[in-house]
Design a protein around this motif. Structure first.
Motif, PDB file in Angstrom:
ATOM      1  N   VAL A  21      92.094  60.783  39.445  1.00  0.00           N
ATOM      2  CA  VAL A  21      91.883  61.733  38.116  1.00  0.00           C
ATOM      3  C   VAL A  21      90.683  62.744  38.621  1.00  0.00           C
ATOM      4  O   VAL A  21      89.905  62.455  39.532  1.00  0.00           O
ATOM      5  CB  VAL A  21      91.419  60.882  37.079  1.00  0.00           C
ATOM      6  N   PRO A  22      90.446  63.870  38.180  1.00  0.00           N
ATOM      7  CA  PRO A  22      89.468  64.897  38.306  1.00  0.00           C
ATOM      8  C   PRO A  22      87.956  64.156  37.967  1.00  0.00           C
ATOM      9  O   PRO A  22      87.936  63.595  36.806  1.00  0.00           O
ATOM     10  CB  PRO A  22      89.610  66.003  37.308  1.00  0.00           C
ATOM     11  N   ARG A  23      87.239  64.463  38.799  1.00  0.00           N
ATOM     12  CA  ARG A  23      85.736  64.324  38.095  1.00  0.00           C
ATOM     13  C   ARG A  23      85.379  65.574  37.389  1.00  0.00           C
ATOM     14  O   ARG A  23      85.982  66.767  37.389  1.00  0.00           O
ATOM     15  CB  ARG A  23      84.785  64.523  39.515  1.00  0.00           C
ATOM     16  N   LEU A  24      84.433  65.198  36.260  1.00  0.00           N
ATOM     17  CA  LEU A  24      84.317  66.169  35.362  1.00  0.00           C
ATOM     18  C   LEU A  24      82.885  66.463  35.346  1.00  0.00           C
ATOM     19  O   LEU A  24      81.968  65.752  35.397  1.00  0.00           O
ATOM     20  CB  LEU A  24      84.708  65.566  33.845  1.00  0.00           C
ATOM     21  N   LEU A  25      82.681  67.725  35.033  1.00  0.00           N
ATOM     22  CA  LEU A  25      81.270  68.332  34.676  1.00  0.00           C
ATOM     23  C   LEU A  25      80.524  67.652  33.584  1.00  0.00           C
ATOM     24  O   LEU A  25      81.290  67.670  32.524  1.00  0.00           O
ATOM     25  CB  LEU A  25      81.157  69.683  34.667  1.00  0.00           C
ATOM     26  N   GLU A  26      79.578  66.995  34.066  1.00  0.00           N
ATOM     27  CA  GLU A  26      78.842  66.152  32.704  1.00  0.00           C
ATOM     28  C   GLU A  26      78.554  67.007  31.327  1.00  0.00           C
ATOM     29  O   GLU A  26      78.504  66.516  30.224  1.00  0.00           O
ATOM     30  CB  GLU A  26      77.509  65.598  32.909  1.00  0.00           C
ATOM     31  N   ASP A  27      77.984  68.192  31.515  1.00  0.00           N
ATOM     32  CA  ASP A  27      77.777  69.231  30.282  1.00  0.00           C
ATOM     33  C   ASP A  27      78.930  69.626  29.669  1.00  0.00           C
ATOM     34  O   ASP A  27      78.822  69.825  28.437  1.00  0.00           O
ATOM     35  CB  ASP A  27      76.757  70.231  30.910  1.00  0.00           C
TER      36      ASP A  27
END
Length: 466
Positions: free
Chosen positions: A162-168
């Protein structure tokens, strides 16, 4: 609006990666859940209690009873598959290769030892017990190479990515590399096993149960008496737990929530209740990640979409950007099963190797591989000592398993079979044939390299370079 845009970008990215529609929708439902603060609420520990003896079982004290359970389990052993979680890298030990191919003991890798364990079990019982490996996109190729070169037989299936997501913003990380992707935690084992078709294949082949554990826990073996206990009590999900110590107080624990037995992880706990969660007198056991599950019950819950796995948000920094990885825990599935139980087991069934120090102890003379290739305590280790020595290396002594040979003349000649603890800090170099006994501290100032001489016996002492 931004969340909708993030979801569309995630959908496109996963489609381009060739992910199935099912995998995409499952992940997007998790993204929607964490973006909704009401849905993502953490648990109030004041509403939870520790499980009593009806939900947290103990091994039988009566030897005759244990023998009966063992016989019952052995008669059912042809109905169980062994599943090992093999998706991990060696990053927590300073490496960047699949953990399964690291040398673990006696020149053998984790994968080789697991396969030898299975071969010994098959030969002893005369049953071809299936070994199933859940690989990740990172470990699959090297795993297949090890299996083929050694002539080992195993079924394999791929864990999702699965993709890593930008936290903000929750937009997918976009570095145009594999660093954009991550396995979604070991809770994915159930859905990926089902989507691969292997779950149906195992059931059609007459298998009723699965024993699932981490590949790096070489103490997690197929134990007939536990299988006999599950059958006797009609348990469809059993999680092995062991006594919590101060070292384990951050590990997942068992709780009763509205009458249901559940696994609670530290990531689900509000910051102001962390100390309560880590109170080992209130929550006395922690999760070993050794799971026994009834395959038909699992299949039914998956078909009904009734398995609820709380989302764990694992935050990291990748390429200078703060990201969040969405993960689930395998043991958390117990809250979805009606006949779920915990089983308190000894530390002899739990020896994961997450740190350099764990690998050092595993490779030392404190542990042996028995004739069935199971990891055991060296019988020469004194009974008054803990099961295994406590070892701590400071980062200025060693920060990578690749550098461990630089700190020891001959690692195999260092004896810790009689050690209670070993703590090392600073630029220390160990010559060969050294014995560590009792509690030992070795330290050197950063500017003063220290040599522990060949043949030295260190017993209950602080060895310091001045």
């Amino acid at each position: 609006m931004e969340v909708k845009e993030a979801i569309e970008q995630i959908r496109r990215k996963m489609k381009l990666r060739g992910m199935s529609d099912h995998s995409i929708e499952l992940f997007l439902s998790q993204v929607a859940q964490i973006s909704n603060k009401d849905l993502a609420k953490q648990i109030d520990l004041n509403s939870l209690t520790a499980p009593d003896s009806s939900l947290l079982l103990e091994p039988p004290l009566d030897e005759d009873q244990k023998i009966e359970l063992h016989k019952r389990g052995e008669s059912l052993i042809g109905s169980v598959a062994v599943i090992k979680l093999n998706g991990g890298r060696s990053t927590t030990m300073g490496g960047n290769v699949p953990k399964g191919i690291l040398v673990a003991k006696n020149g053998l890798s984790y994968l080789e030892i697991i396969c030898l364990q299975m071969n010994s079990l098959r030969e002893r019982l005369g049953i071809n017990i299936p070994l199933v490996l859940m690989n990740s996109f990172f470990t699959d190729g090297p795993t297949q190479d090890v299996l083929e070169s050694n002539g080992f037989s195993s079924l394999t299936f791929l864990q999702k990515e699965v993709p890593r997501l930008l936290e903000d913003s929750l937009f997918p990380l976009d570095t145009d590399s594999d660093d954009d992707w991550v396995p979604p935690g070991h809770g994915d084992v159930y859905d990926s096993l089902n989507e691969s078709g292997l779950l149906e294949k195992l059931i059609a082949g007459g298998l009723k149960w699965a024993f699932i554990s981490n590949l790096d826990n070489l103490a997690a073996s197929l134990e007939p008496w536990i299988l006999g206990l599950m059958d006797l009590k009609s348990i469809d999900f059993l999680l092995e737990v062991t006594d919590r110590t101060e070292e384990d107080r951050k590990g997942g624990t068992l709780v009763v929530n509205k009458g249901h037995l559940e696994l609670l992880e530290i990531g689900q706990v509000p910051d102001n209740q962390l100390e309560l969660f880590m109170d080992i007198n209130k929550f006395k056991v922690f999760n070993t990640n050794n799971v026994w599950v009834n395959l038909e019950s699992l299949k039914q819950l998956l078909e009904e979409k009734s398995i609820n796995l709380p989302i764990i948000q694992n935050r990291k920094k990748i390429h200078g950007k703060r990201v969040v990885q969405l993960e689930t825990a395998m043991g958390a599935a117990m809250g979805s099963f009606e006949k779920a139980r915990g089983l308190r087991v000894g530390r002899d069934r739990f020896f994961p190797t997450k740190k350099i120090e764990d690998l050092f102890v595993l490779q030392s003379d404190a542990c042996i591989l028995d004739k069935g290739n199971l990891i055991k305590k060296n019988p020469m280790r004194p009974e008054n000592l803990p099961l295994r020595p406590y070892v701590n290396f400071s980062s200025d002594f060693i920060d990578s398993p690749l550098k461990i040979s630089e700190r020891f003349e001959d690692l195999s000649s260092i004896s810790i079979v009689s050690a209670e603890s070993l703590t090392v800090s600073g630029p220390v170099y160990f010559e060969s044939q050294i014995q560590i006994q009792g509690k030992v501290i070795v330290k050197a100032p950063p500017e003063c390299p220290c040599v522990v001489p060949r043949g030295m016996i260190l017993k209950n002492t602080v060895f310091t370079c001045k």
